[in-house]
Design a protein around this motif. Structure first.
Motif, short mmCIF file in Angstrom:
data_model
loop_
_atom_site.label_atom_id
_atom_site.label_comp_id
_atom_site.label_asym_id
_atom_site.label_seq_id
_atom_site.Cartn_x
_atom_site.Cartn_y
_atom_site.Cartn_z
N GLU A 22 21.78 -57.37 19.37
CA GLU A 22 22.40 -56.82 20.57
C GLU A 22 21.78 -55.46 20.86
OE1 GLU A 22 24.57 -58.02 22.70
OE2 GLU A 22 24.95 -59.93 21.66
N LEU A 23 21.62 -55.18 22.14
CA LEU A 23 21.16 -53.87 22.58
C LEU A 23 22.35 -53.08 23.06
CD1 LEU A 23 18.94 -51.81 23.38
CD2 LEU A 23 18.81 -52.97 25.61
N VAL A 24 22.57 -51.91 22.47
CA VAL A 24 23.67 -51.04 22.87
C VAL A 24 23.13 -49.63 23.07
CG1 VAL A 24 25.38 -52.40 21.63
CG2 VAL A 24 24.29 -50.47 20.49
N SER A 25 23.87 -48.83 23.80
CA SER A 25 23.51 -47.43 24.01
C SER A 25 24.69 -46.57 23.60
CB SER A 25 23.15 -47.18 25.48
OG SER A 25 22.83 -45.81 25.68
N ILE A 26 24.44 -45.64 22.70
CA ILE A 26 25.48 -44.74 22.23
C ILE A 26 24.98 -43.31 22.37
CG2 ILE A 26 26.92 -44.06 20.28
CD1 ILE A 26 26.66 -46.85 19.17
N ASP A 27 25.73 -42.50 23.09
CA ASP A 27 25.34 -41.10 23.33
C ASP A 27 23.92 -40.99 23.87
OD1 ASP A 27 27.81 -40.49 22.34
OD2 ASP A 27 27.11 -39.71 20.41
N GLY A 28 23.53 -41.98 24.71
CA GLY A 28 22.21 -41.95 25.32
C GLY A 28 21.10 -42.49 24.46
N THR A 29 21.41 -42.90 23.22
CA THR A 29 20.40 -43.44 22.33
C THR A 29 20.41 -44.96 22.39
OG1 THR A 29 20.63 -41.57 20.82
CG2 THR A 29 19.58 -43.55 19.95
N PRO A 30 19.29 -45.60 22.77
CA PRO A 30 19.25 -47.07 22.80
C PRO A 30 19.09 -47.63 21.38
CG PRO A 30 17.12 -46.20 23.45
CD PRO A 30 18.02 -45.01 23.23
N LEU A 31 19.99 -48.51 21.00
CA LEU A 31 19.99 -49.05 19.64
C LEU A 31 19.83 -50.57 19.67
CD1 LEU A 31 23.00 -47.04 18.15
CD2 LEU A 31 20.58 -46.47 18.01
N ALA A 32 19.00 -51.06 18.77
CA ALA A 32 18.90 -52.50 18.55
C ALA A 32 19.67 -52.81 17.27
CB ALA A 32 17.44 -52.92 18.41
N VAL A 33 20.73 -53.60 17.40
CA VAL A 33 21.59 -53.94 16.25
C VAL A 33 21.31 -55.40 15.89
CG1 VAL A 33 23.93 -53.95 15.34
CG2 VAL A 33 23.31 -52.31 17.14
N PHE A 34 21.00 -55.63 14.61
CA PHE A 34 20.62 -56.97 14.15
C PHE A 34 21.60 -57.47 13.10
CE2 PHE A 34 16.69 -54.95 15.53
CZ PHE A 34 16.09 -55.94 16.30
N HIS A 35 21.84 -58.79 13.12
CA HIS A 35 22.54 -59.47 12.03
C HIS A 35 21.49 -60.35 11.34
CE1 HIS A 35 25.10 -62.44 9.98
NE2 HIS A 35 25.98 -61.45 9.93
N HIS A 36 21.17 -60.01 10.09
CA HIS A 36 20.07 -60.71 9.41
C HIS A 36 20.40 -60.84 7.93
CE1 HIS A 36 16.04 -62.05 8.44
NE2 HIS A 36 15.84 -61.00 7.62
N GLU A 37 20.32 -62.06 7.45
CA GLU A 37 20.56 -62.35 6.04
C GLU A 37 21.90 -61.79 5.57
OE1 GLU A 37 17.08 -60.84 4.07
OE2 GLU A 37 15.92 -62.66 4.51
N GLY A 38 22.92 -61.92 6.44
CA GLY A 38 24.26 -61.49 6.10
C GLY A 38 24.47 -59.99 6.18
N GLU A 39 23.46 -59.22 6.59
CA GLU A 39 23.56 -57.76 6.69
C GLU A 39 23.46 -57.33 8.15
OE1 GLU A 39 24.17 -55.77 4.22
OE2 GLU A 39 23.90 -57.17 2.55
N ILE A 40 24.06 -56.19 8.46
CA ILE A 40 23.97 -55.62 9.80
C ILE A 40 23.11 -54.36 9.74
CG2 ILE A 40 25.26 -54.54 11.69
CD1 ILE A 40 27.60 -56.38 10.96
N ARG A 41 22.07 -54.33 10.58
CA ARG A 41 21.14 -53.20 10.61
C ARG A 41 21.03 -52.67 12.03
NH1 ARG A 41 20.98 -52.34 5.18
NH2 ARG A 41 20.18 -54.18 4.07
N ALA A 42 20.85 -51.39 12.15
CA ALA A 42 20.68 -50.78 13.47
C ALA A 42 19.45 -49.88 13.44
CB ALA A 42 21.91 -49.97 13.87
N VAL A 43 18.58 -50.04 14.46
CA VAL A 43 17.39 -49.20 14.57
C VAL A 43 17.28 -48.70 16.00
CG1 VAL A 43 16.17 -50.54 12.78
CG2 VAL A 43 15.82 -51.09 15.21
N ASN A 44 16.48 -47.66 16.18
CA ASN A 44 16.19 -47.21 17.54
C ASN A 44 15.45 -48.31 18.27
OD1 ASN A 44 14.78 -45.80 19.82
ND2 ASN A 44 15.85 -44.05 18.93
N ASN A 45 15.86 -48.59 19.48
CA ASN A 45 15.26 -49.73 20.20
C ASN A 45 13.83 -49.47 20.62
OD1 ASN A 45 15.50 -52.36 21.41
ND2 ASN A 45 15.45 -51.32 23.39
N ARG A 46 13.43 -48.21 20.68
CA ARG A 46 12.06 -47.91 21.10
C ARG A 46 11.12 -48.03 19.90
NH1 ARG A 46 14.83 -43.39 23.40
NH2 ARG A 46 15.11 -43.58 25.65
#
Length: 604
Positions: A22-46
């Protein structure tokens, strides 16, 4: 560890498990949030490489791959597999009430200055232009003084290029010399330009393996100088390097080190079309920015160009139809490597004060080499210092560029350019040391000014002071000057506009900023970058009142004003002859700037 209050609601767990990302924006920061191998990870979308949205990438086996240039990242920590990319920022996540929460402001692993310093080293090692651009911009934005990355790059270039000091390190030094004259954004361009050229110069080159200094530091300076010159003469690079490193290790002064180098660099005239003395001058100037603790390695890198240099006394142009070498030998003391004759002339001039005769510049720019050598010898006999003579010859050399005829072959721009930068280097060495060998650099430069005479046939007129007074606003003239660089062949108009700018009361600092911007937005080559730096140096010396006539009346003021203008007219014409270019480097710089600011590069 981040506190609970640092986290923001991002996406429901159910939605994330269904889509996998999912792509979300929090406080102006674009984040790519992934569900992978049972874990949740978030990285900068850029993507840190070129800004492409990572949410559109692929996640497999714990690796996030960007689809734009296939940069790969370890998903849990964000570290890249590929040196040409950068690590992507990761963000802590928590699950509360079936909702994923993300902390958009985690503490950095490294402060920006340290992060970009590390990336600078990677950019140098891998010759990665975009990484170099992002790191140089990032360092200056982090408040790091340009001298720090300059020192890092100087050390790298001297260590990792077996063939020694070359165009890359010279460009680095030239950019360091002019950086304070530039607009703030162009200072970043200047640093980027210097660093990327060093990285390119070192790419694929074997490193330099150091020769140690001698175990003793008690060798008298004159003996060490004699050894050094002898080693250079027979092209013994190892012996020359040991002598030079011993001079540094034994604490010899800057003036003594300069004497050592200028002696070796003028034992034969105009080595490698002037590049050797020019390289050496820029090495000393670079150390003024980087610090003298880098002198050992930086000066040692000059040995290779010295011992492999082509020697102009072995070229037919210096022997036929007039034996210019014989003219020099008569003055120097029977051989081009001698100084006894010069020393005798200096002794005659003790307690004398020399003033350039009215016809001195005309002689230097004339077609009689015997008259040139005689005028210089008479000047020394009458008390002329090497610095005063060098200023005169540098002005004559700048005049050659300012009056270069565009009907000549295009490559001959470099012929007059080499003479000018060599004369400038001789001038700077004469300001650095009073070694008698500095006179040889002046004589050599003057004879090369003579050899260039046909490139001023006929000479392009240099606008007289006041000739282009138009009452126009200086800013408008600068705008026109930049426009000439957008059109091929506007050489004479560029020179005229500089003269008009001065006649209309324009501020020299603004002219420098404009010329600097015009230079740095282009894919400027080695010689064009050198040309601007030497012109600024000669302008500054003339502006400070060094050089020029000392006669009474209105003449001196006009002459001094002309001396201020000629280098700037010369470099504007040279630049116009070589512009416009494709501006590939500017494209890379622009991308890096936008990425560092967090802007979106690619949009639908």
């Amino acid at each position: 560890m981040a506190s609970t209050d640092d986290f923001r609601a991002a996406v429901s767990v159910a939605d994330l498990e269904e889509t996998g990302r999912e792509l979300v924006s929090i406080d102006g920061t674009p984040l790519a949030v992934f569900h992978h191998e049972g874990e949740i990870r978030a990285v900068n979308n850029r993507c840190p490489h070129m800004g492409f949205p990572l949410v559109e990438g692929t996640v497999d086996n714990g690796i996030l791959t960007c689809h734009w240039h296939h940069a790969r990242f370890e998903l849990s920590c964000g570290d890249t597999f590929d040196p040409w990319a950068d690590d992507v920022q990761t963000y802590p996540t928590e699950i509360r009430d079936d909702t994923v929460y993300v902390n958009p402001n985690p503490p950095r692993e490294l402060p920006p200055a340290e992060h970009w310093a590390d990336r600078l080293e990677t950019g140098l090692e891998e010759n990665l232009r975009l990484v170099v651009a992002k790191s140089t911009i990032g360092l200056l934005d982090a408040g790091v003084d340009h001298r720090e990355p300059t020192a890092t790059t100087l050390e790298f270039g001297a260590r990792y290029r077996e063939s020694g000091w070359g165009s890359g390190l010279t460009i680095l030094g030239c950019m360091a010399n002019v950086i304070d004259d530039l607009a703030p954004e162009d200072r970043k361009r200047a640093l980027y330009t210097g660093v990327r050229h060093v990285a390119s110069d070192c790419a694929g080159e074997p490193p330099h393996f150091d020769q140690p200094s001698f175990s003793t530091e008690d060798v008298p300076f004159d003996r060490l100088k004699s050894w050094f010159r002898d080693c250079v003469e027979v092209r013994d690079r190892d012996g020359a390097e040991r002598c030079l490193r011993t001079a540094v290790a034994s604490g010899r002064s800057e003036a003594e080190l300069a004497e050592l180098i200028v002696a070796g660099a003028t034992d034969h005239p105009y080595l490698s079309t002037g590049h050797v003395l020019d390289f050496a001058n820029t090495a000393f100037e670079s150390l003024e920015h980087a610090g003298w603790d880098h002198a050992d390695r930086a000066l040692a890198s000059l040995v290779e160009p010295l011992v492999t240099a082509s020697r102009s006394d072995e070229r037919s142009a210096w022997r036929q139809p007039v034996d210019l070498v014989a003219l020099l030998e008569d003055v120097y003391g029977g051989d081009v490597s001698e100084t006894r004759g010069l020393e005798a002339l200096v002794r005659e001039g003790v307690d004398e004060t020399w003033t350039p005769p009215e016809e001195f510049q005309a002689i230097l720019l004339g077609d009689n080499p015997e008259a040139v050598v005689d005028a210089l010898a008479d000047a020394v006999r009458e008390g002329a210092t090497s610095e005063a003579l060098a200023a005169e010859v540098a002005h004559a050399a700048a005049t050659r560029v300012a009056q270069f005829g565009t009907a000549n072959e295009f490559s001959d721009w470099n012929t007059v350019h080499h003479t000018f930068t060599y004369a400038n280097a001789a001038h700077q060495f004469a300001r650095r040391t009073d070694a008698v060998e500095c006179y040889r650099g002046v004589f050599d430069a003057a004879l090369n000014v003579y050899l260039d005479r046909f490139l001023n046939t006929p000479p392009v007129p240099i606008p007289a002071v006041g000739e282009n007074e138009t009452d126009r606003e200086p800013d408008a003239i600068l705008g026109d000057l930049l426009e000439t660089f957008d059109t091929e062949g506007e050489v004479n108009e560029a020179g005229r506009l500089v003269a008009e700018y001065f006649d209309c009361g324009g501020d020299a600092a603004a002219l420098k900023r404009t010329l600097g911007h015009g230079l740095l937005r282009e894919d400027s080559g080695f010689h064009t970058l050198q040309s601007l730096e030497a012109a600024f140096r000669q302008f500054d010396l003339a502006d400070a009142g060094e050089g020029g006539d000392c006669d009474d009346g209105s003449g001196p003021a006009v002459d001094l004003e002309r001396r201020r203008r000629v280098p700037m007219i010369a470099t504007a014409r040279y630049m116009a002859a070589h512009f416009p270019t494709r501006r590939e480097a500017e494209q890379t710089f622009s991308i890096a700037s936008r990425l560092n600011r967090g802007e979106t590069i690619h949009e639908d």
